[in-house]
Design an enzyme around this catalytic site. Structure first.
Site, PDB file in Angstrom:
ATOM      1  N   ASP A 148      43.278  42.726  43.675  1.00 17.07           N
ATOM      2  CA  ASP A 148      43.258  41.369  43.106  1.00 17.07           C
ATOM      3  C   ASP A 148      44.513  40.592  43.522  1.00 17.07           C
ATOM      4  O   ASP A 148      44.586  39.378  43.343  1.00 17.07           O
ATOM      5  CB  ASP A 148      43.217  41.472  41.571  1.00 17.07           C
ATOM      6  CG  ASP A 148      42.020  40.743  40.994  1.00 17.07           C
ATOM      7  OD1 ASP A 148      41.283  40.111  41.767  1.00 17.07           O
ATOM      8  OD2 ASP A 148      41.835  40.803  39.765  1.00 17.07           O
TER       9      ASP A 148
ATOM     10  N   LYS B 234      30.673  41.941  41.563  1.00 18.83           N
ATOM     11  CA  LYS B 234      31.633  42.728  42.364  1.00 18.83           C
ATOM     12  C   LYS B 234      31.061  44.113  42.636  1.00 18.83           C
ATOM     13  O   LYS B 234      31.158  44.629  43.747  1.00 18.83           O
ATOM     14  CB  LYS B 234      32.978  42.810  41.626  1.00 18.83           C
ATOM     15  CG  LYS B 234      33.710  41.486  41.621  1.00 18.83           C
ATOM     16  CD  LYS B 234      34.874  41.428  40.642  1.00 18.83           C
ATOM     17  CE  LYS B 234      35.435  40.001  40.586  1.00 18.83           C
ATOM     18  NZ  LYS B 234      36.478  39.816  39.605  1.00 18.83           N
TER      19      LYS B 234
ATOM     20  N   GLN C  26      39.320  43.322  35.090  1.00 22.90           N
ATOM     21  CA  GLN C  26      38.811  41.953  34.987  1.00 22.90           C
ATOM     22  C   GLN C  26      39.623  41.151  33.963  1.00 22.90           C
ATOM     23  O   GLN C  26      39.790  41.570  32.824  1.00 22.90           O
ATOM     24  CB  GLN C  26      37.325  41.984  34.591  1.00 22.90           C
ATOM     25  CG  GLN C  26      36.669  40.619  34.561  1.00 22.90           C
ATOM     26  CD  GLN C  26      36.576  39.966  35.935  1.00 22.90           C
ATOM     27  OE1 GLN C  26      36.291  40.617  36.930  1.00 22.90           O
ATOM     28  NE2 GLN C  26      36.837  38.662  35.998  1.00 22.90           N
TER      29      GLN C  26
END
Ligand code: NAP
Length: 294
Positions: free
Chosen positions: A120, A53, A97
């Site tokens: 997200d 990412k 994460q």
């Protein structure tokens, strides 16, 4: 023989397009989109995902920051860091994460992210927006599935879409997105009485289970679109999906490979969400006002 949906090529195309858009906005005087990834603990897979990412966001011209915290970090400290990034004007995306190490409350952490920076798409407000049909940041993997479906040219309207797996991360949101596009959606799970029968009538199959090749090729309706989200490592070290790829390819109209399919799109959709969040946050402000700190 099915056409293979090349997720790698689609993701590269999306990154190239975003890179051009960021460069164009920079010429207009706007600052680049900013993404922070927060990694807690030492999980090797999470490290790889976060590394990708960071690298891909940097490559397309985004501001990319990262924070790595020990697995025994306190909730107070973690939430404090999330709030600091929520307040940073030059950061548009805050990504923690998942999964978090044991002892940390994932729901509380996800809920602490500013919904405007929830790239997200997992904040309750983002999920609520999806379920109530309002605009908002959509979760990346389901969004990637829909993007690849669009690339086949198959219109889901009126089609039977069978989603296997009902997780908050993939199954439920992808089912909602297919419903938004007027598919007739069947959402299957571990208690579904006759999975083979459900899959056999599907014009579109989304497999998000996490069991290697459990969807048999012979179940696939001729001409169907098969989107395989599963990532499973098998005994010989290979990575395979939830669908029997070779057998499904003999019957499907379109199929995603694993690796090289849906998985490739997840990070690309994260980058697009970050870009969209940036543009939305800057909307209404003139270029100079929108310029964040250097
Ligand atoms: P998850 O949270 O474990 O959910 C799995 C779902 O599959 C559950 O809803 C479960 O049903 C259902 N299921 C389990 N066994 C089943 C069976 N025999 N028949 C029918 N349904 C069954 O998994 P997830 O997070 O959604 O991930 C699914 C897969 O996608 C995994 O392989 C994961 O690695 C992969 N994944 C890939 C990406 C990507 O970027 N490509 C992103 C996320 C996940 P119940 O609800 O009844 O238990």
């Amino acid at each position: 023989m099915a056409q293979i949906i090349d997720g790698k090529a689609c993701a590269a195309e999306m990154r190239a397009q975003l890179s051009l858009q960021i460069a164009e906005r920079s010429r207009q005087g706007f600052r680049p989109p900013g993404l922070v990834t927060i990694l807690v603990g030492e999980d090797p897979a999470s490290r790889i995902y976060v590394g990708r990412k960071q690298r891909e966001s940097r490559e397309i011209g985004m501001l990319s920051e990262s924070v790595t915290l020990p697995a025994d970090v306190t909730m107070d400290r973690l939430l404090g860091i999330v709030r600091d990034y929520n307040a940073r004007p030059d950061i548009d995306g805050v990504l923690v994460q998942m999964p978090l190490p044991k002892g940390l409350d994932s729901d509380a952490v996800l809920a602490a992210v500013d919904p405007a920076k929830d790239v997200d798409g997992l904040h309750p407000a983002s999920q609520g927006a999806l379920f109530t049909g309002r605009p908002g940041l959509r979760p990346c993997t389901p969004n990637g599935c829909i993007y690849l479906l669009d690339r086949t040219g198959v219109d889901p309207k009126g089609k039977i879409a069978v989603v296997v797996g009902r997780s908050v991360l993939v199954g439920k949101p992808v089912a909602m997105m297919l419903l938004e596009r007027h598919a007739t959606v069947v959402l299957c799970h571990s208690r579904t009485a006759d999975l083979a029968a459900e899959v056999r009538r599907a014009d579109i199959v989304v497999a998000a289970v996490g069991v290697a090749e459990m969807i048999k090729g012979e179940w696939i309706k001729p001409g169907a679109v098969v989107l395989d989200v599963g990532i499973n490592r098998v005994a010989d070290g290979r990575i395979v999906g939830d669908v029997e790829f070779e057998a499904a390819s003999q019957r499907a109209g379109f199929v995603t490979p694993v690796p090289g399919g849906v998985g490739q799109m997840t990070v690309a959709m994260l980058l697009r969400n970050t870009y969209d969040a940036c543009v939305a946050r800057q909307a209404g402000a003139g270029p100079s006002a929108a310029k964040g700190p250097a």
